[in-house]
Design a protein around this motif. Sequence first.
Motif, mmCIF file in Angstrom:
data_model
loop_
_atom_site.group_PDB
_atom_site.id
_atom_site.type_symbol
_atom_site.label_atom_id
_atom_site.label_comp_id
_atom_site.label_asym_id
_atom_site.label_seq_id
_atom_site.Cartn_x
_atom_site.Cartn_y
_atom_site.Cartn_z
ATOM 1 N N ALA A 1 4.152 10.999 -6.307
ATOM 2 C CA ALA A 1 5.344 11.296 -6.869
ATOM 3 C C ALA A 1 4.590 11.254 -8.488
ATOM 4 O O ALA A 1 4.910 12.698 -8.933
ATOM 5 C CB ALA A 1 5.770 10.279 -6.814
ATOM 6 N N ARG A 2 3.494 10.849 -8.984
ATOM 7 C CA ARG A 2 3.128 11.487 -10.422
ATOM 8 C C ARG A 2 2.665 12.446 -10.287
ATOM 9 O O ARG A 2 2.844 12.694 -11.041
ATOM 10 C CB ARG A 2 2.961 9.423 -11.248
ATOM 11 N N THR A 3 1.790 11.728 -8.787
ATOM 12 C CA THR A 3 1.093 13.425 -9.108
ATOM 13 C C THR A 3 1.471 15.049 -9.104
ATOM 14 O O THR A 3 1.573 15.736 -9.837
ATOM 15 C CB THR A 3 0.288 13.449 -8.284
ATOM 16 N N ALA A 4 3.044 14.782 -8.629
ATOM 17 C CA ALA A 4 3.482 15.978 -7.823
ATOM 18 C C ALA A 4 4.263 16.441 -9.188
ATOM 19 O O ALA A 4 4.489 17.809 -9.549
ATOM 20 C CB ALA A 4 4.909 15.508 -6.934
ATOM 21 N N LEU A 5 4.628 15.236 -10.069
ATOM 22 C CA LEU A 5 4.872 15.505 -11.496
ATOM 23 C C LEU A 5 4.123 15.861 -12.271
ATOM 24 O O LEU A 5 4.372 16.920 -13.041
ATOM 25 C CB LEU A 5 5.887 14.144 -11.818
ATOM 26 N N LYS A 6 2.682 16.102 -12.168
ATOM 27 C CA LYS A 6 1.774 16.161 -13.426
ATOM 28 C C LYS A 6 2.157 17.725 -12.649
ATOM 29 O O LYS A 6 0.990 18.263 -13.936
ATOM 30 C CB LYS A 6 1.122 15.789 -12.930
ATOM 31 N N ARG A 7 1.422 17.877 -12.087
ATOM 32 C CA ARG A 7 1.502 19.427 -11.300
ATOM 33 C C ARG A 7 2.762 20.137 -11.876
ATOM 34 O O ARG A 7 2.087 21.587 -11.319
ATOM 35 C CB ARG A 7 1.405 18.916 -9.772
ATOM 36 N N GLY A 8 3.411 19.472 -11.419
ATOM 37 C CA GLY A 8 4.518 20.621 -12.583
ATOM 38 C C GLY A 8 5.794 20.806 -11.293
ATOM 39 O O GLY A 8 6.356 21.703 -11.177
ATOM 40 N N GLU A 9 6.095 20.142 -10.430
ATOM 41 C CA GLU A 9 6.861 20.199 -9.045
ATOM 42 C C GLU A 9 7.817 20.101 -9.369
ATOM 43 O O GLU A 9 8.387 18.840 -9.846
ATOM 44 C CB GLU A 9 6.052 19.445 -7.611
ATOM 45 N N ALA B 1 0.650 -0.696 0.115
ATOM 46 C CA ALA B 1 0.644 0.026 -0.168
ATOM 47 C C ALA B 1 0.926 1.471 -0.281
ATOM 48 O O ALA B 1 0.069 2.156 -0.530
ATOM 49 C CB ALA B 1 -0.719 -0.167 1.162
ATOM 50 N N PHE B 2 1.926 0.834 0.770
ATOM 51 C CA PHE B 2 3.127 2.502 1.014
ATOM 52 C C PHE B 2 3.405 2.528 -0.520
ATOM 53 O O PHE B 2 3.390 3.910 -0.838
ATOM 54 C CB PHE B 2 3.910 1.887 1.928
ATOM 55 N N MET B 3 4.096 1.541 -1.036
ATOM 56 C CA MET B 3 5.047 2.053 -2.549
ATOM 57 C C MET B 3 3.936 2.510 -3.420
ATOM 58 O O MET B 3 3.678 3.510 -4.552
ATOM 59 C CB MET B 3 5.592 0.619 -2.881
ATOM 60 N N TYR B 4 2.422 1.727 -3.659
ATOM 61 C CA TYR B 4 1.516 1.777 -4.287
ATOM 62 C C TYR B 4 1.110 4.083 -4.257
ATOM 63 O O TYR B 4 1.038 4.183 -5.144
ATOM 64 C CB TYR B 4 0.342 1.258 -4.029
ATOM 65 N N TYR C 1 3.705 9.815 5.637
ATOM 66 C CA TYR C 1 2.947 9.034 5.529
ATOM 67 C C TYR C 1 2.392 7.578 6.806
ATOM 68 O O TYR C 1 1.726 7.198 7.248
ATOM 69 C CB TYR C 1 3.101 7.228 4.238
ATOM 70 N N ARG C 2 3.915 8.004 7.327
ATOM 71 C CA ARG C 2 3.715 7.660 8.684
ATOM 72 C C ARG C 2 2.885 7.447 9.809
ATOM 73 O O ARG C 2 2.308 7.059 10.845
ATOM 74 C CB ARG C 2 4.927 6.894 9.425
ATOM 75 N N ALA C 3 3.158 9.518 9.418
ATOM 76 C CA ALA C 3 1.732 10.013 10.618
ATOM 77 C C ALA C 3 0.586 9.831 10.277
ATOM 78 O O ALA C 3 -0.065 9.186 11.284
ATOM 79 C CB ALA C 3 2.543 11.240 10.863
ATOM 80 N N LEU D 1 11.069 3.832 -6.960
ATOM 81 C CA LEU D 1 9.911 4.715 -7.756
ATOM 82 C C LEU D 1 10.334 4.774 -8.847
ATOM 83 O O LEU D 1 9.911 4.436 -9.975
ATOM 84 C CB LEU D 1 9.528 6.002 -7.134
ATOM 85 N N VAL D 2 11.780 5.203 -9.422
ATOM 86 C CA VAL D 2 12.485 5.557 -10.296
ATOM 87 C C VAL D 2 12.689 4.423 -10.846
ATOM 88 O O VAL D 2 12.454 4.978 -12.081
ATOM 89 C CB VAL D 2 13.497 5.975 -9.925
ATOM 90 N N GLY D 3 12.832 2.914 -10.861
ATOM 91 C CA GLY D 3 12.868 1.979 -11.566
ATOM 92 C C GLY D 3 11.308 2.109 -12.565
ATOM 93 O O GLY D 3 11.768 1.094 -13.186
ATOM 94 N N LYS D 4 10.215 1.769 -11.310
ATOM 95 C CA LYS D 4 9.228 1.338 -12.075
ATOM 96 C C LYS D 4 8.564 2.942 -13.276
ATOM 97 O O LYS D 4 7.790 2.691 -13.947
ATOM 98 C CB LYS D 4 8.241 1.148 -11.091
ATOM 99 N N HIS D 5 9.540 3.115 -12.140
ATOM 100 C CA HIS D 5 8.269 5.401 -13.836
ATOM 101 C C HIS D 5 10.190 5.913 -13.599
ATOM 102 O O HIS D 5 9.889 7.341 -13.259
ATOM 103 C CB HIS D 5 7.541 6.103 -12.860
#
Length: 120
Positions: A57-65, A48-51, A77-79, A97-101
Amino acid sequence: MNHAHPAEQYDVFRPPPPPTGPEAKPYEREDNRPEAFAGFVETKDGKAFMYYASVAARTALKRGERRFSVLGYIHEYRALHRVKIDNTFAPWVADTLVGKHPELLSIIERRARKTAGAVV
């Protein structure tokens, strides 16, 4: 009535009086090993965490962060989910994350290390 500032009510070397959080599991040397990370990502919580890390991360990329902090995400996430995720997992999470995306390489910082991590 105590008029002291809230921060002054506590001795910085002692925890506040009850109610306090639960006792933490003692840290063990194996907790920060690649094997511990590999075991974690195979659990329900780890999957679940990795998903969700991937989605965030992909949402941040799409937003242009310009940057996605894996360590910051681990803390959040932990909190929120009260899942034990060791901070030392951050480089392996980033590698995975970078390996898969590969497109995430532009916003996920990965520092040079003496030994490369394995992508899970």
